[in-house]
Design an enzyme around this catalytic site. Structure first.
Site, PDB file in Angstrom:
ATOM      1  CG  ASP A  98      -2.274   0.467   1.000  1.00  0.00           C
ATOM      2  OD1 ASP A  98      -2.394   1.598   0.487  1.00  0.00           O
ATOM      3  OD2 ASP A  98      -3.244  -0.256   1.306  1.00  0.00           O
ATOM      4  CD  GLU A 256      -8.853   4.973  -1.377  1.00  0.00           C
ATOM      5  OE1 GLU A 256      -9.765   4.631  -0.631  1.00  0.00           O
ATOM      6  OE2 GLU A 256      -7.836   5.550  -0.975  1.00  0.00           O
ATOM      7  CG  HIS A 328      -9.185  -1.437   4.443  1.00  0.00           C
ATOM      8  ND1 HIS A 328      -9.049  -1.392   3.078  1.00  0.00           N
ATOM      9  CD2 HIS A 328      -8.689  -0.259   4.896  1.00  0.00           C
ATOM     10  CE1 HIS A 328      -8.491  -0.249   2.728  1.00  0.00           C
ATOM     11  NE2 HIS A 328      -8.259   0.458   3.816  1.00  0.00           N
TER      12      HIS A 328
HETATM   13  C1  BGC Z   1      -7.851   3.985   3.117  1.00  0.00           C
HETATM   14  C2  BGC Z   1      -8.396   4.173   4.487  1.00  0.00           C
HETATM   15  C3  BGC Z   1      -7.565   5.237   5.166  1.00  0.00           C
HETATM   16  C4  BGC Z   1      -7.481   6.515   4.325  1.00  0.00           C
HETATM   17  C5  BGC Z   1      -6.428   7.427   4.791  1.00  0.00           C
HETATM   18  C6  BGC Z   1      -8.141   5.324   2.522  1.00  0.00           C
HETATM   19  O1  BGC Z   1      -8.851   5.553   1.519  1.00  0.00           O
HETATM   20  O2  BGC Z   1      -8.429   2.947   2.403  1.00  0.00           O
HETATM   21  O3  BGC Z   1      -8.442   3.001   5.221  1.00  0.00           O
HETATM   22  O4  BGC Z   1      -8.131   5.530   6.404  1.00  0.00           O
HETATM   23  O5  BGC Z   1      -7.214   6.241   2.989  1.00  0.00           O
HETATM   24  O6  BGC Z   1      -5.164   6.952   4.462  1.00  0.00           O
END
Ligand code: BGC
Ligand code: MG
Length: 564
Positions: A98, A256, A328
């Site tokens: 990640d 994302e 998650h």
């Molecule tokens: C992750 C979350 C996280 C956030 C901040 C996101 O989109 O998937 O779990 O809390 O980014 O890093």
């Protein structure tokens, strides 16, 4: 489309704190993941995404990184990670990490320096502004609640944090900072990882010059998405990021990003896109427990179908989405997509069939394969996540009673997906030998891997059949590159589509209801996957049993005769 090495991957997401504890400290770790590689391989997985394992004070379970180069001792060491990557490789599994580069932890040395000297070199690594008349620079609300600005002592300066206060946003306008990040990224790629899942990357560009918007809540703040999501100019940085890192290693990237403008889709995930793929968020706001959908499960699934099919048609042959149902950050799908009384083997096994055979990269989330469900709590104190507690406070502020606010949290809270993986019926579900960091849901004695492992009729076995069909040599290319064609659009009761390539036509049909449903069009062929023992036909049309899901190869044999 030019073929790429990652096109046929089938992903599995691991939330490391909750997957498998190996050293008896109640927290999952990398050696724990290593010990479960055989299980993952047997499930037909070829891509492993591991949520952050870097050094972190764990304000947001690792999404707040205080040292990008180090593995947090809670999870193990760099050597453990290297061993995991190598062992996975032997099994044909690519590991991705990640990448959290929108923000760091407030404990990161860069930020500590920035606090000491907001106008110095490291002050410029973050987004730091003078307040206005003793107030923050603007009234943006953090994505996790409260003001997005935090004062730096008595200095009059504030720093921006789109997530928790412990996650200061990095200043991407600073070329020096960008170079530091690229160096760090390349270091990890040198270690042999296959790429990254890229966190919150849509937010790296901020527009701090726009006019203030009216408050949209009793906190006097507003949601400022247009000022910090996919802001104009961001694409210059995305291209630069790719060219300086990912492209050099031909690695796989999964970003994302929500809400990419339709006309920019190819720039993001086309042949020469910034990323290999992005998550498709289109189902994320659908929750059967929300008032608009209550008791209308199949209507909700049909609505998701409409959105998913739209995207499939739009990208047909031009790029891939990552298709997932759980992660998650969301509640589990049995409770999101199905009413309690409808949750059974047939309905639960129907769900993966909707997604796995679409064009794109399918991604499973740990525990989804055994049908883990939510764990509603008796009191807010049983939840641990800061974001959860912030939303609870906001709900109270909006006038909900404590019971109403807890009920809302129980129906929507992302922590439901973070409970320990249920490996067995033993104490602590085989996750750990001591009390885990987060409570195991009471249902683990019925729902666990050990119970499902050797049973042909279990959900886990069905998932294995799904992934096996997705990877079978004779159909693989059609699943990856085949043309997408929606079927049975006249009804809300079916989710049906065909994928075809070079004369091969594969047909996916799923009954979204607890009643028998007949197809509108004739459909026959050799059955390749079925969550019932057989299929029934009536006048050339298929009669699907409650929640029945079938995959067939048209033009090959007859559905009625060729029972699985
Ligand atoms: C992750 C979350 C996280 C956030 C901040 C996101 O989109 O998937 O779990 O809390 O980014 O890093
Ligand atoms: Mg441990």
């Amino acid at each position: 489309m030019e073929k790429k090495w990652w096109h046929g991957l089938i992903g599995y997401q691991i939330y490391p704190k909750s997957f498998q504890d190996s050293n008896g400290d109640g927290t999952g770790d990398i050696p724990g993941i290593l010990s479960r590689l055989d299980y993952i391989e047997k499930m037909g997985i070829s891509l492993l995404w591991i949520c952050p394992v870097f050094q972190s004070p764990m304000v947001d379970n690792g999404y707040d990184i205080s040292d990008y180069e180090k593995i947090d001792p809670m999870f193990g060491s760099r050597e453990d990670l290297k061993r995991l990557v190598d062992e996975a490789k032997k099994r044909g599994i690519t590991v991705i990490l990640d990448l959290v580069i929108n923000h760091t932890s407030d404990r990161h040395p860069w930020f500590q320096e920035a606090l000491r000297d907001p106008e110095g070199k490291y002050g410029k690594y973050y987004i730091i502004r003078k307040g206005k008349n003793g107030q923050p620079p603007n009234r943006w609300r953090s994505l996790f609640g409260g003001s997005a600005w935090e004062p730096i002592g008595e200095s009059g300066y504030y720093y921006l944090h789109l997530f928790t206060v412990g996650q200061p946003d990095l200043n991407w306008e600073n070329a020096e900072l960008r170079r530091e990040l690229y160096r760090m990224i390349n270091g990890w790629l040198e270690l042999g990882i296959g790429g990254f899942r890229i966190d919150a990357i849509a937010h790296i560009k901020k527009n701090l010059d726009g006019p203030e918007l009216p408050a949209d809540g009793p906190d006097g703040l507003y949601s400022a998405m247009p000022y910090f999501r996919n802001v104009e100019g961001i694409e210059d940085w995305l291209r630069e990021l790719k060219e300086n890192t990912f492209q050099k290693y031909d690695c796989f990237t999964l970003a994302e990003v929500d809400d990419i403008p339709e006309e920019r889709m190819e720039a993001y995930i086309g042949e020469d896109g910034y990323y290999s793929t992005v998550f498709d968020f289109c189902h994320c706001h659908h929750n059967l427990q929300n008032p608009e959908w209550e008791n209308r499960g199949s209507a909700m699934l049909a609505d998701i179908r409409r959105l998913v099919f739209e995207r499939q048609l739009r990208m047909n042959g031009k790029g891939f989405f990552c298709n997932y149902q759980e992660n998650h950050d969301m509640i589990r799908i049995p409770d999101r997509f199905l009413a309690k009384q409808d949750q059974n083997f047939y309905s639960l096994s129907m769900l993966p069939v909707l997604y796995f055979f679409l064009a794109g990269v399918p991604m499973l989330y740990q525990g989804q394969e055994i049908g883990m469900t939510d764990f509603p709590r008796q009191s807010i104190g049983e939840y641990l996540d800061l974001a959860t507690h912030n939303s609870y406070r906001e709900l109270l502020q909006k006038g909900l009673t404590e019971a109403e606010a807890l009920d809302r949290i129980n129906r929507t809270c992302r922590e439901h997906s973070r409970t320990p993986m249920q490996w067995s019926g033993e104490k602590y579900a085989g996750f750990s030998t001591v009390e885990p960091w987060f409570a195991v849901p009471p249902g683990y004695r019925d729902c666990n891997v050990e119970r499902q492992e050797n049973r042909e009729d279990s959900l886990l076995s069905f998932f294995r059949r799904v992934t096996a069909l997705r990877s079978r040599a004779e159909y693989r290319d059609t699943w990856i590159y085949g043309d997408f064609e929606p079927l049975e659009q006249g009804t809300d009761s079916l989710w049906a589509f065909a994928r075809s390539l070079k004369g091969q036509r594969l047909c996916v049909l799923a009954n979204l209801t607890g009643q028998e449903v007949q197809t509108g069009q004739p459909c026959s062929g050799r059955v390749l996957l079925n969550n019932y023992d057989g299929t029934e036909q009536a006048g050339g049309k298929l009669l699907l049993k409650p929640w029945q899901a079938v995959v067939m190869e048209n033009g090959k044999g007859n559905a009625k005769e060729t029972r699985e």
